[in-house]
Each structure stands twice: as structure tokens, then as C-alpha cells.
Design a protein around this motif. Structure first.
Motif, PDB file in Angstrom:
ATOM      1  N   PRO A   2       0.799  -1.232   0.000  1.00 27.34           N
ATOM      2  CA  PRO A   2       0.000   0.000   0.000  1.00 27.34           C
ATOM      3  C   PRO A   2       0.834   1.286   0.000  1.00 27.34           C
ATOM      4  N   THR A   3       2.018   1.244   0.594  1.00 25.05           N
ATOM      5  CA  THR A   3       2.846   2.458   0.573  1.00 25.05           C
ATOM      6  C   THR A   3       3.384   2.711  -0.835  1.00 25.05           C
ATOM      7  N   VAL A   4       3.719   1.642  -1.544  1.00 24.20           N
ATOM      8  CA  VAL A   4       4.190   1.777  -2.926  1.00 24.20           C
ATOM      9  C   VAL A   4       3.076   2.351  -3.789  1.00 24.20           C
ATOM     10  N   ILE A   5       1.891   1.806  -3.627  1.00 27.78           N
ATOM     11  CA  ILE A   5       0.734   2.280  -4.397  1.00 27.78           C
ATOM     12  C   ILE A   5       0.465   3.747  -4.103  1.00 27.78           C
ATOM     13  N   TYR A   6       0.571   4.129  -2.844  1.00 28.53           N
ATOM     14  CA  TYR A   6       0.337   5.532  -2.487  1.00 28.53           C
ATOM     15  C   TYR A   6       1.359   6.430  -3.173  1.00 28.53           C
ATOM     16  N   GLY A   7       2.599   6.002  -3.182  1.00 32.29           N
ATOM     17  CA  GLY A   7       3.655   6.794  -3.813  1.00 32.29           C
ATOM     18  C   GLY A   7       3.477   6.931  -5.310  1.00 32.29           C
ATOM     19  N   MET A   8       2.766   5.998  -5.931  1.00 28.42           N
ATOM     20  CA  MET A   8       2.504   6.061  -7.378  1.00 28.42           C
ATOM     21  C   MET A   8       1.415   7.078  -7.698  1.00 28.42           C
ATOM     22  N   GLY A   9       0.594   7.427  -6.716  1.00 28.14           N
ATOM     23  CA  GLY A   9      -0.445   8.429  -6.930  1.00 28.14           C
ATOM     24  C   GLY A   9      -1.468   7.999  -7.961  1.00 28.14           C
ATOM     25  N   ALA A  10      -1.889   8.959  -8.778  1.00 27.30           N
ATOM     26  CA  ALA A  10      -2.938   8.708  -9.767  1.00 27.30           C
ATOM     27  C   ALA A  10      -2.478   7.796 -10.895  1.00 27.30           C
ATOM     28  N   SER A  11      -1.183   7.531 -10.990  1.00 27.07           N
ATOM     29  CA  SER A  11      -0.697   6.676 -12.074  1.00 27.07           C
ATOM     30  C   SER A  11      -0.973   5.192 -11.818  1.00 27.07           C
ATOM     31  N   PHE A  12      -1.337   4.838 -10.601  1.00 26.33           N
ATOM     32  CA  PHE A  12      -1.626   3.432 -10.295  1.00 26.33           C
ATOM     33  C   PHE A  12      -2.924   3.022 -10.970  1.00 26.33           C
ATOM     34  N   ASN A  13      -2.858   1.940 -11.752  1.00 29.13           N
ATOM     35  CA  ASN A  13      -4.031   1.498 -12.526  1.00 29.13           C
ATOM     36  C   ASN A  13      -4.660   0.231 -11.986  1.00 29.13           C
ATOM     37  N   GLY A  14      -4.297  -0.143 -10.761  1.00 29.13           N
ATOM     38  CA  GLY A  14      -4.867  -1.342 -10.164  1.00 29.13           C
ATOM     39  C   GLY A  14      -3.973  -2.557 -10.295  1.00 29.13           C
ATOM     40  N   ASN A  15      -2.891  -2.440 -11.062  1.00 28.81           N
ATOM     41  CA  ASN A  15      -1.979  -3.561 -11.276  1.00 28.81           C
ATOM     42  C   ASN A  15      -0.592  -3.193 -10.751  1.00 28.81           C
ATOM     43  N   LEU A  16      -0.211  -3.789  -9.636  1.00 25.65           N
ATOM     44  CA  LEU A  16       1.102  -3.501  -9.054  1.00 25.65           C
ATOM     45  C   LEU A  16       2.118  -4.477  -9.622  1.00 25.65           C
ATOM     46  N   ARG A  17       3.139  -3.949 -10.335  1.00 26.97           N
ATOM     47  CA  ARG A  17       4.128  -4.776 -11.008  1.00 26.97           C
ATOM     48  C   ARG A  17       5.451  -4.798 -10.226  1.00 26.97           C
ATOM     49  N   LYS A  18       6.309  -5.744 -10.608  1.00 27.89           N
ATOM     50  CA  LYS A  18       7.606  -5.848  -9.954  1.00 27.89           C
ATOM     51  C   LYS A  18       8.417  -4.575 -10.139  1.00 27.89           C
ATOM     52  N   VAL A  19       8.302  -3.959 -11.318  1.00 29.15           N
ATOM     53  CA  VAL A  19       9.047  -2.727 -11.575  1.00 29.15           C
ATOM     54  C   VAL A  19       8.574  -1.601 -10.661  1.00 29.15           C
ATOM     55  N   ASP A  20       7.306  -1.632 -10.283  1.00 31.17           N
ATOM     56  CA  ASP A  20       6.788  -0.612  -9.369  1.00 31.17           C
ATOM     57  C   ASP A  20       7.426  -0.758  -7.988  1.00 31.17           C
ATOM     58  N   LEU A  21       7.620  -1.989  -7.560  1.00 31.74           N
ATOM     59  CA  LEU A  21       8.248  -2.238  -6.264  1.00 31.74           C
ATOM     60  C   LEU A  21       9.704  -1.777  -6.258  1.00 31.74           C
ATOM     61  N   GLN A  22      10.306  -1.728  -7.441  1.00 26.32           N
ATOM     62  CA  GLN A  22      11.719  -1.353  -7.550  1.00 26.32           C
ATOM     63  C   GLN A  22      11.916   0.126  -7.862  1.00 26.32           C
ATOM     64  N   THR A  23      10.829   0.829  -8.187  1.00 25.69           N
ATOM     65  CA  THR A  23      10.918   2.251  -8.521  1.00 25.69           C
ATOM     66  C   THR A  23      10.844   3.082  -7.248  1.00 25.69           C
ATOM     67  N   ASP A  24      11.887   3.820  -6.982  1.00 26.32           N
ATOM     68  CA  ASP A  24      11.981   4.543  -5.708  1.00 26.32           C
ATOM     69  C   ASP A  24      11.066   5.764  -5.661  1.00 26.32           C
ATOM     70  N   THR A  25      10.344   5.904  -4.561  1.00 25.99           N
ATOM     71  CA  THR A  25       9.606   7.124  -4.200  1.00 25.99           C
ATOM     72  C   THR A  25       9.772   7.279  -2.692  1.00 25.99           C
ATOM     73  N   PRO A  26       9.460   8.439  -2.141  1.00 27.02           N
ATOM     74  CA  PRO A  26       9.568   8.597  -0.685  1.00 27.02           C
ATOM     75  C   PRO A  26       8.709   7.603   0.098  1.00 27.02           C
ATOM     76  N   TRP A  27       7.690   7.039  -0.557  1.00 29.56           N
ATOM     77  CA  TRP A  27       6.764   6.132   0.134  1.00 29.56           C
ATOM     78  C   TRP A  27       7.043   4.655  -0.182  1.00 29.56           C
ATOM     79  N   ASN A  28       8.059   4.379  -0.973  1.00 26.47           N
ATOM     80  CA  ASN A  28       8.341   2.999  -1.333  1.00 26.47           C
ATOM     81  C   ASN A  28       9.124   2.336  -0.206  1.00 26.47           C
ATOM     82  N   THR A  29       8.444   1.487   0.564  1.00 26.12           N
ATOM     83  CA  THR A  29       9.083   0.844   1.715  1.00 26.12           C
ATOM     84  C   THR A  29       9.851  -0.408   1.324  1.00 26.12           C
ATOM     85  N   TYR A  30       9.941  -0.682   0.020  1.00 27.31           N
ATOM     86  CA  TYR A  30      10.855  -1.722  -0.471  1.00 27.31           C
ATOM     87  C   TYR A  30      12.235  -1.127  -0.722  1.00 27.31           C
ATOM     88  N   THR A  31      12.252   0.131  -1.172  1.00 29.15           N
ATOM     89  CA  THR A  31      13.533   0.759  -1.506  1.00 29.15           C
ATOM     90  C   THR A  31      14.059   1.645  -0.380  1.00 29.15           C
TER      91      THR A  31
END
Length: 331
Positions: A243-272
């Protein structure tokens, strides 16, 4: 001469009695309205005569002078309260005055749902026709300045609940109430924090509670979900919560969370990024606030959804992988 004076007196008395009887009859008769319901807004400081005129101008077919004198003679003129009122077909002068004197405003309600983000909150308020949309067009920074919290991020600052308001109230007024409610709920939860809570400040507790809110499918699991994140924070493990990754994606999230999204750094990405994200990601309810500071007595570091709303909790990676294979991959 005496007979003439007596006749005049009797006629006058009969006239007074007749007028009095008519007045008693009139206050109990339904007033004619321009529509099935008429909205009347009484501004603060409006005098009784102005109230009578406002009622007539709103669509009530009555003589404003007659209404005014009814207000005066009733002895309740000074009790009339400012506010927004809804008058319905069949209302009488007597019931009208009672409504105004008691302050029986026409109330509407809006529900802010647990787990909503600020975009959803503002969208819900914008759809309420009975609200005055005084925050429309403001960005988040300007909104928080209007609410008296300049420089504060709006996410998670409003307590999810149902709020009643008078027709014509402002969005800002509703948001201020929700903001004060969250302040009180967070303060109460923080006062009950357990020694095992990893949060060092109420702000951290609010952020963690928002994650617990978004990660919990079944209410009974909240303390265990909280335990996983508290344990991870305590040992320095990344939270790795979607959910933190999805939040960091903002309006660009289309309902499909991909592996590349988990690897894309944002302030809210708790994987990175380690630790808590910089802000809450949603509005936590009371149960999530308490769970964040009162985690279950568990050593679990992992959990996976079972598919029925509940989760399986594991202390080791091997156990977690087996649970993933079972519940997610059907192996």
C-alpha cells in the motif's frame, strides 16, 4: 348617550374577541409554500422582523407583518436562532416559530470512510450539494493553511466518521471537525501505547496506523499486522508493504502492481527505503490507531493473505514462503 357608549364598547370587545379567535385559528393553519420543501437561512444577528421577511422571501406565502407580530406576541422572538432550516408542506406558524426558537436546523451528513486517502475525502465532500465548496480549487498546501495547519501534509489528518452539518455549511468547517477528532483519537491512543510499540512519536504512530489500516482485511488481525511492522521496525527490516508503494505512485496506479513498481523509488516505497514513509497513506480508524501502539505479543515478521480476508502470520522466511505457496500459488 350611555346606551351609545355601551354599544360601542360591546362592538369593540366583540372585535377584539373575534381577532383573538382568528389569531388562535391562524397560528394552527398550514402555511402555503412555493414548493414541497422550502429552505430558509437565518443569518446571525437578524432581528425578528427581518426573520419574518426572510421566511416570506424564501417562499412562504404569508404576510411578513403578521408573522412578525406573531413572533413578538408569542414571547419567543428573542429565542429565534440563526441557522439553516427546511420547511415542509403542512407547517403552521406555530410549528415554524417552534422550529426557529429551538434551532431545529435541517441537517445533512457525510461519511468519511476508514482507509480513504485525501483525494477520496475531498471528492466525497465535493459531491455534497448541501455543502458550500469553499476549499474547491485549493491544493493540499493551501487547504492546510486554511485549516490552520500550514506546512502540514493533509494525508491521514482527518478522522473517519459520519459528520452532520447544516445545509450551507462549508467544507472547511467539516474538515476542521474531522481534524480535531483525529487529534483527540491519536492523543488517546498514544496515551495507551504499550512498551513494545516501536513508534517514538504520535506522528510515527499515525503513519504506522495508516499502514495497518490499509493492510488489514479482517479487523481481528489488526494487532498481528501491527506486530509484524513493529517487529520489523525494531530489528531494522524494511517494511515492504504494497500500500505504501501504491500511495507513492499516486494517480498513475491502474490497479496492477508490477515488480518494476516495487523497484521504482519514491519517498513512500518501503521496499527501496527503510523505516516509515514520510506521511500517513490513508485515514486510520480508532481500531488501527490502537493496534499501531498496542501490537500483539508475536514474533511474526511476515504475513500473507489467505484469500478469505484473513492473513497467515509467520516468524521465519521459510514458513512464510510455504504459506505463500499454499495461499497465493495453490501449491
Amino acid at each position: 348617550m350611555r346606551r351609545f357608549l355601551l354599544t360601542v364598547f360591546l362592538l369593540g370587545a366583540l372585535g377584539v374577541l373575534g381577532a383573538g379567535g382568528w389569531a388562535v385559528w391562524w397560528v394552527g393553519q398550514p402555511l402555503r409554500l412555493a414548493a414541497p420543501t422550502v429552505d430558509v437561512s437565518i443569518e446571525p444577528g437578524t432581528l425578528p422582523r427581518g426573520v419574518a421577511q426572510t421566511v416570506v422571501d424564501a417562499g412562504v406565502a404569508a404576510n411578513p407583518d403578521l408573522l412578525y407580530w406573531w413572533f413578538r406576541l408569542s414571547g419567543q422572538a428573542r429565542q429565534i436562532k440563526a441557522g439553516s432550516y427546511e420547511l415542509e408542506t403542512g407547517i403552521t406558524p406555530q410549528r415554524l416559530l417552534s422550529k426557529l426558537a429551538r434551532g431545529e436546523e435541517s441537517l445533512r451528513a457525510v461519511t468519511l470512510v476508514e482507509g480513504w486517502n485525501i483525494r477520496q475525502v475531498r471528492a466525497a465532500l465535493s459531491k455534497e450539494d448541501s455543502l458550500r465548496h469553499d476549499t474547491a480549487g485549493l491544493d493540499d498546501a493551501a487547504l492546510m493553511a486554511v485549516l490552520g495547519r500550514p506546512g502540514q501534509h493533509p494525508e491521514g489528518r482527518f478522522f473517519p466518521d459520519t459528520y452532520t452539518f447544516a445545509k450551507g455549511s462549508s467544507e472547511a468547517a467539516v474538515l476542521r471537525r474531522a481534524m480535531r477528532a483525529m487529534d483527540k483519537r491519536l492523543e488517546a491512543a498514544w496515551a495507551q501505547r504499550a512498551p513494545t510499540a516501536a513508534a517514538k512519536t504520535p506522528e510515527q504512530a499515525l503513519i504506522l496506523a495508516s499502514i495497518v489500516e490499509k493492510e488489514t482485511g479482517r479487523g481481528a488481525d489488526r494487532p498481528l499486522v501491527s506486530a509484524v511492522f513493529n517487529n520489523r521496525l525494531r530489528v531494522g527490516m524494511p517494511l515492504q508493504t504494497d500500500p505504501t508503494v501504491i500511495y507513492g505512485m499516486g494517480a498513475s496506479f491502474n490497479g496492477n502492481l508490477r515488480k518494476v513498481d516495487l523497484q521504482t523509488d519514491t519517498p513512500w516505497n518501503t521496499y527501496t527505503r527503510p523505516g516509515l514513509p514520510p506521511t500517513p497513506i490513508a485515514m486510520p480508524g480508532r481500531a488501527a490507531l490502537l493496534a499501531a501502539v498496542q501490537p500483539a505479543a508475536s514474533k511474526a515478521l511476515y504475513f500473507v493473505a489467505r484469500g478469505d480476508g484473513s492473513s497467515h502470520f509467520s516468524e521465519t522466511l521459510d514458513e512464510h514462503n510455504r504459506a505463500v505457496n499454499k495461499y497465493q500459488r495453490g501449491q
